[in-house]
Design an enzyme around this catalytic site. Structure first.
Site, PDB file in Angstrom:
ATOM      1  N   ASP A  31       0.875  -1.179   0.000  1.00  0.00           N
ATOM      2  CA  ASP A  31       0.000   0.000   0.000  1.00  0.00           C
ATOM      3  C   ASP A  31       0.908   1.224   0.000  1.00  0.00           C
ATOM      4  O   ASP A  31       1.942   1.227   0.671  1.00  0.00           O
ATOM      5  CB  ASP A  31      -0.883  -0.005   1.260  1.00  0.00           C
ATOM      6  CG  ASP A  31      -2.104   0.887   1.110  1.00  0.00           C
ATOM      7  OD1 ASP A  31      -3.229   0.359   1.159  1.00  0.00           O
ATOM      8  OD2 ASP A  31      -1.932   2.125   0.941  1.00  0.00           O
ATOM      9  N   ILE A  52       2.499   0.574  -6.632  1.00  0.00           N
ATOM     10  CA  ILE A  52       2.568  -0.543  -7.579  1.00  0.00           C
ATOM     11  C   ILE A  52       3.063  -0.103  -8.964  1.00  0.00           C
ATOM     12  O   ILE A  52       3.427  -0.937  -9.781  1.00  0.00           O
ATOM     13  CB  ILE A  52       1.227  -1.315  -7.721  1.00  0.00           C
ATOM     14  CG1 ILE A  52       0.081  -0.403  -8.165  1.00  0.00           C
ATOM     15  CG2 ILE A  52       0.889  -2.027  -6.437  1.00  0.00           C
ATOM     16  CD1 ILE A  52      -1.164  -1.181  -8.594  1.00  0.00           C
ATOM     17  N   PHE A  73      -6.952  -4.337  -4.460  1.00  0.00           N
ATOM     18  CA  PHE A  73      -7.872  -3.269  -4.016  1.00  0.00           C
ATOM     19  C   PHE A  73      -7.284  -1.890  -4.250  1.00  0.00           C
ATOM     20  O   PHE A  73      -7.874  -0.900  -3.846  1.00  0.00           O
ATOM     21  CB  PHE A  73      -8.122  -3.381  -2.506  1.00  0.00           C
ATOM     22  CG  PHE A  73      -8.768  -4.661  -2.071  1.00  0.00           C
ATOM     23  CD1 PHE A  73     -10.146  -4.801  -2.085  1.00  0.00           C
ATOM     24  CD2 PHE A  73      -7.999  -5.735  -1.633  1.00  0.00           C
ATOM     25  CE1 PHE A  73     -10.741  -5.974  -1.669  1.00  0.00           C
ATOM     26  CE2 PHE A  73      -8.591  -6.914  -1.222  1.00  0.00           C
ATOM     27  CZ  PHE A  73      -9.967  -7.043  -1.240  1.00  0.00           C
ATOM     28  N   THR A 117     -16.519  -2.325  -9.812  1.00  0.00           N
ATOM     29  CA  THR A 117     -17.554  -1.438  -9.286  1.00  0.00           C
ATOM     30  C   THR A 117     -18.829  -1.408 -10.143  1.00  0.00           C
ATOM     31  O   THR A 117     -18.763  -1.595 -11.373  1.00  0.00           O
ATOM     32  CB  THR A 117     -16.991  -0.005  -9.198  1.00  0.00           C
ATOM     33  OG1 THR A 117     -18.049   0.922  -8.945  1.00  0.00           O
ATOM     34  CG2 THR A 117     -16.328   0.430 -10.496  1.00  0.00           C
ATOM     35  N   TYR A 141     -13.656   7.371 -13.257  1.00  0.00           N
ATOM     36  CA  TYR A 141     -13.406   6.267 -12.318  1.00  0.00           C
ATOM     37  C   TYR A 141     -13.951   4.945 -12.867  1.00  0.00           C
ATOM     38  O   TYR A 141     -13.233   3.940 -12.961  1.00  0.00           O
ATOM     39  CB  TYR A 141     -14.038   6.594 -10.961  1.00  0.00           C
ATOM     40  CG  TYR A 141     -14.155   5.408 -10.054  1.00  0.00           C
ATOM     41  CD1 TYR A 141     -13.017   4.731  -9.625  1.00  0.00           C
ATOM     42  CD2 TYR A 141     -15.399   4.927  -9.641  1.00  0.00           C
ATOM     43  CE1 TYR A 141     -13.125   3.622  -8.798  1.00  0.00           C
ATOM     44  CE2 TYR A 141     -15.510   3.829  -8.821  1.00  0.00           C
ATOM     45  CZ  TYR A 141     -14.367   3.174  -8.407  1.00  0.00           C
ATOM     46  OH  TYR A 141     -14.473   2.068  -7.608  1.00  0.00           O
ATOM     47  N   PHE A 169     -21.396  -2.860  -5.170  1.00  0.00           N
ATOM     48  CA  PHE A 169     -22.378  -1.783  -5.062  1.00  0.00           C
ATOM     49  C   PHE A 169     -21.936  -0.932  -3.855  1.00  0.00           C
ATOM     50  O   PHE A 169     -20.756  -0.660  -3.746  1.00  0.00           O
ATOM     51  CB  PHE A 169     -23.795  -2.373  -5.074  1.00  0.00           C
ATOM     52  CG  PHE A 169     -24.163  -2.771  -6.501  1.00  0.00           C
ATOM     53  CD1 PHE A 169     -23.475  -3.790  -7.173  1.00  0.00           C
ATOM     54  CD2 PHE A 169     -25.114  -2.067  -7.206  1.00  0.00           C
ATOM     55  CE1 PHE A 169     -23.747  -4.100  -8.510  1.00  0.00           C
ATOM     56  CE2 PHE A 169     -25.407  -2.371  -8.536  1.00  0.00           C
ATOM     57  CZ  PHE A 169     -24.714  -3.389  -9.188  1.00  0.00           C
TER      58      PHE A 169
END
Ligand code: UDP
Length: 333
Positions: A31, A52, A73, A117, A141, A169
């Site tokens: 992260d 990353i 994520f 998403t 996005y 969702f």
């Protein structure tokens, strides 16, 4: 062997790390701690702080660790911000995923569970939304997440990558044992803002539009508990380990709540007045988003258990009450 969790210091990623460790997995976290919090990383995980997109950094982690699969994520995820700064989103989300997939390929890591998403659908053709419906993102996005999915699709065809893409969702709630929860700076999501209003950190919650074509005029969303969401990731991981084919699944609860219903439920759960004021519509907000999650139930055997909206808000409230200033403030600070 380890599971690599990218974005393991973020709201959803940190819950994945805790639940993987509950199941006795060895977990490696990457992260960059830009939107995540190092305090959210489980103490038993091996934590590498870095980005990353830095190929050498990523190579180094893959060289050092024996990685069997990746849970991805790590992304910027604010619809509004993505409309102002689309290139930031393409860089972090799309380019970051490209570097990740190149590194996975070089190290023969061929399984990935990906956080996608509902924003890939845009304004839906119909509700509940099924995975075969048209994708037509209305934000940068959503477009980046769809591009990331497509990248994996072509890598699956060319190199045999196995992926599961999970289209979330509205994710809410917190780990029921209370160690971790939602802490975004700045906060834009409905339930945390409602609870910050309950804590009197805000004077009122602004309702973004009361003239939608819904029963009470406010937008309807499908809220899913973060722990149920992560259960689906763990099932997706087992599915891939058992030879399952690459797939896309919606994760939601098949039920919708309006903004006003969420505020009313939060008033009941917290016992606080929670003042609300009407405001303008927020650009890019579809009026109704409700998932059909039947495919995930059928193929992954997913059985969400914390589906009541009261439970979701109670668990979120438990976190916010005990961490009114998020990770930086501590209990009662
Ligand atoms: N919303 C609102 N006031 C706020 C924040 C959100 O009325 O201060 C509404 C928003 O317009 C949407 C719903 O609450 O209809 C959920 O928004 P959120 O940002 O939590 O999630 P999204 O649906 O954008 O993923």
């Amino acid at each position: 062997m380890s599971i690599l969790v990218l974005g393991g210091a973020g709201y959803i990623g940190s819950h994945a790390v805790y639940q993987l460790i509950d199941q006795k997995h060895h977990v490696v976290v990457i992260d960059n701690a830009e939107t995540g919090h190092s305090q959210a990383v489980h103490p038993d995980a091996t934590f590498y702080q870095g980005d990353i997109r830095e190929k050498e950094f990523l190579e180094n982690v893959f060289n050092k660790e024996d990685i069997e699969a990746v849970l991805h994520f790590s992304a910027n995820s604010l619809v509004g911000e993505s409309m102002q700064e689309p290139l930031k989103y393409f860089s972090n989300n799309v380019h970051g995923t490209q570097v990740l997939l190149e590194t996975m390929k070089a190290h023969n890591v061929d399984k990935i569970v990906f956080s996608s998403t509902a924003a890939t659908y845009g304004e839906p053709e119909a509700v509940p939304i099924t995975e075969d419906m048209r994708t037509n993102p209305e934000s940068a996005y959503g477009e980046t997440k769809l591009a990331m999915e497509k990248m994996m699709k072509w890598c699956a065809l060319a190199y045999g990558l196995k992926y599961v893409s999970l289209r979330y969702f509205n994710v809410a709630g917190a780990r029921r044992t209370g160690e971790i929860g939602e802490d975004h700076q700045p906060e834009t999501h409905l339930i945390p803002i409602v609870l910050q209003t309950a804590l009197e950190q805000r004077e009122a919650i602004t309702i973004f539009g009361e003239d939608y074509d819904t029963e009470d005029g406010t937008c309807i969303r499908d809220y899913i508990h973060v722990e149920d969401l992560i259960d689906a990731h763990l099932l997706a991981l087992s599915y891939l380990e058992n030879g399952g084919e690459s797939e896309i699944f919606n994760l939601g609860s098949n039920q919708g709540f309006s903004v006003k219903q969420i505020i009313d439920t939060a008033r009941k759960v917290t016992g606080k007045p929670i003042p609300a004021v009407p405001g303008e519509r927020r650009p890019g907000d579809p009026s109704v988003l409700i998932a059909s999650a039947e495919k995930a139930k059928r193929i992954l055997g997913w059985q969400p258990s914390r589906t009541s909206i009261e439970t979701i808000i109670e668990d979120a409230w438990n976190w916010h009450r005990n961490h009114p200033h998020g990770y930086d403030g501590g209990v009662g600070a």
